[in-house]
Design an enzyme around this catalytic site. Structure first.
Site, PDB file in Angstrom:
ATOM      1  CE  LYS A 203      -3.575   2.410   2.560  1.00 45.50           C
ATOM      2  NZ  LYS A 203      -4.579   2.329   3.609  1.00 45.50           N
ATOM      3  CE  LYS A 258      -6.091   1.796  -0.374  1.00 50.49           C
ATOM      4  NZ  LYS A 258      -6.427   1.806   1.020  1.00 50.49           N
TER       5      LYS A 258
END
Ligand code: PBG
Length: 331
Positions: A203, A258
Site C-alpha cells: 500500500k 493499492k
C-alpha cells in the site's frame, strides 16, 4: 513468444484474429466478470444517506440503505463488499478505541448483514484512521510519530471484534510491521480459524486516497500530516515484493496492491511472483477521475470497464472498485 518480423508478412497478419467479434471473444486472454468484483461501501450511524462531494455518485449509507446495497450486490452477482465507516467525530480518540467496540458501527453492520444475507462475503478493514482524533492509522507518541507495536495491540482487538461480528475477511490496511502475524495468532487463539486475512501488503503513500479521506472524515483530523512513515514510497517496486513475502509468511490468505491503475506494474510483479490471490484496489481518486471525466462527456463510459479489464490482464484475481455495481449491471 511469437515474434513477427517484416519478412513474415503477409503470412502473419495479426489483424485476422481481430476482424470479427466472435473471434475476438474466442481469443480474449482476460475476462472481467462480476465474480471478480468487491464493492466498497461507506457507512455511517445516521439513518439516511449523504452524498460524498469528492466522489460523485457515491453515498454514505445508513442501516436501511446498507441492506439494500447488500441485496443489490447479490442480485448483480458481486460476491463481496468491503465496509468503511464514517465515525461520529465525538467518538474519535487518540487511541482509536471505538475501533474495537463490539457494538460499534462496523461490527453492528456486519452482524446485521450476515443475519439477512449470510452468503455475502464481508471484508472489514483493520486500521485506526476512521477512529483516531489525529487521523493516523495507528497510535502516536507526543511527537506525533506513529507507533508500530503499540498499534498492533489495538489492531488485534479490532480484528477480533470484526471476526466475532462475522467478517469473512479482516483486511489490515495500516502497514504496521508484523501486524499480519500478530492478528493471525490472535484469530487462531480465539478459535477464528476460518477468518481470512486480506493483507494490504503493498500500500503506497498516495494522493489518490484524498476523496476516501473526505468520505470517512479522516482528512480534517490528518491536517497537514502524512502517512509516509508507514505507507510505501511510490518510487519502490522491489520493496513491494518484500512486503508481500512477509505478509504471506505471517499468514495472509490473499494480498492487495493499492492504488490500482498507477501501480499495474506492481500488480503484475506480485501476481507472477506469488501463488496467493492478488487483489487490487481501484481507489477513490481513480474513481473520481474516471467518474468526473465520463460525467462531463470528456471520456466515453467504456473506460471504466477497460480500467478493470487492465487489472485482470495484469494478474489481479479480484478488484475493489466503487464502480462494482455499475459494471456488474452491464456485464
Ligand atoms: C485507511 C484506508 C485508506 C483507504 C482504504 N483504507 C486511506 C488511507 O490510507 O489514507 C483508501 C481507499 C480509497 O482511497 O479508496 N487505512
Amino acid at each position: 513468444m511469437t515474434r513477427f518480423s517484416h519478412a513474415e508478412f503477409p503470412r502473419a497478419r495479426p489483424r485476422r484474429l481481430r476482424s470479427d467479434a466472435g473471434v475476438r471473444r474466442l481469443v480474449a486472454e482476460s475476462r472481467l466478470s462480476a465474480d471478480d468484483l468487491v464493492w466498497p461501501l461507506f457507512i455511517h450511524a445516521d439513518s439516511g444517506e449523504t452524498a460524498i462531494e469528492a466522489m460523485p455518485g457515491v453515498r454514505r449509507l445508513g442501516a436501511t440503505a446498507l441492506l439494500t446495497a447488500a441485496e443489490r450486490a447479490l442480485e448483480l452477482g458481486i460476491p463481496a463488499i468491503a465496509l468503511f465507516p464514517a465515525i461520529d467525530p465525538a467518538l474519535k480518540t487518540a487511541d482509536g478505541r471505538e475501533a474495537w467496540n463490539e457494538q460499534g458501527l462496523v461490527q453492528h453492520s456486519i452482524a446485521t448483514i450476515k443475519q439477512r444475507f449470510p452468503e455475502l462475503v464481508i471484508i472489514a478493514d483493520v486500521a485506526l484512521d476512521p477512529f483516531t482524533s489525529h487521523g493516523q492509522d495507528g497510535m502516536i507518541d507526543d511527537q506525533a510519530r506513529v507507533l508500530n507495536d503499540e498499534t498492533i495491540a489495538v489492531l488485534i482487538r479490532q480484528a477480533l471484534s470484526l471476526a466475532q461480528a462475522g467478517a469473512d475477511f479482516v483486511a489490515p490496511s495500516d502497514m504496521m510491521d508484523g501486524r499480519v502475524g500478530a492478528i493471525r495468532d490472535a484469530l487462531e487463539s480465539a478459535g477464528h480459524h476460518d477468518t481470512r486475512i486480506l493483507a494490504y501488503a503493498a500500500k503506497y503513500a498516495s494522493g489518490f486516497y484524498g476523496p476516501f479521506r473526505a468520505a470517512v472524515g479522516s482528512a480534517q483530523q490528518l491536517g497537514n500530516a502524512d502517512k509516509r512513515t508507514y505507507q510505501m514510497d511510490p518510487a519502490n517496486s522491489d520493496e513491494a515484493l518484500r512486503e508481500v513475502a512477509l505478509d504471506i509468511a505471517e499468514g495472509a490468505d490473499a494480498v492487495m496492491v493499492k492504488p490500482g491503475m498507477p501501480y499495474l506494474d506492481i500488480v503484475s510483479r506480485v501476481s507472477q511472483a506469488f501463488s496467493v490471490p492478488t487483489f487490487v484496489y481501484q481507489v477513490s481518486g481513480e474513481y473520481t477521475m474516471l467518474r468526473t471525466a465520463v460525467d462531463n462527456g470528456l471520456l466515453d463510459s467504456s473506460v471504466i470497464a477497460e480500467s478493470l479489464l487492465a487489472f485482470r490482464r495484469a494478474g489481479a484475481a479480484a478488484i475493489l472498485t466503487y464502480f462494482a455495481a455499475d459494471v456488474a449491471a452491464q456485464l
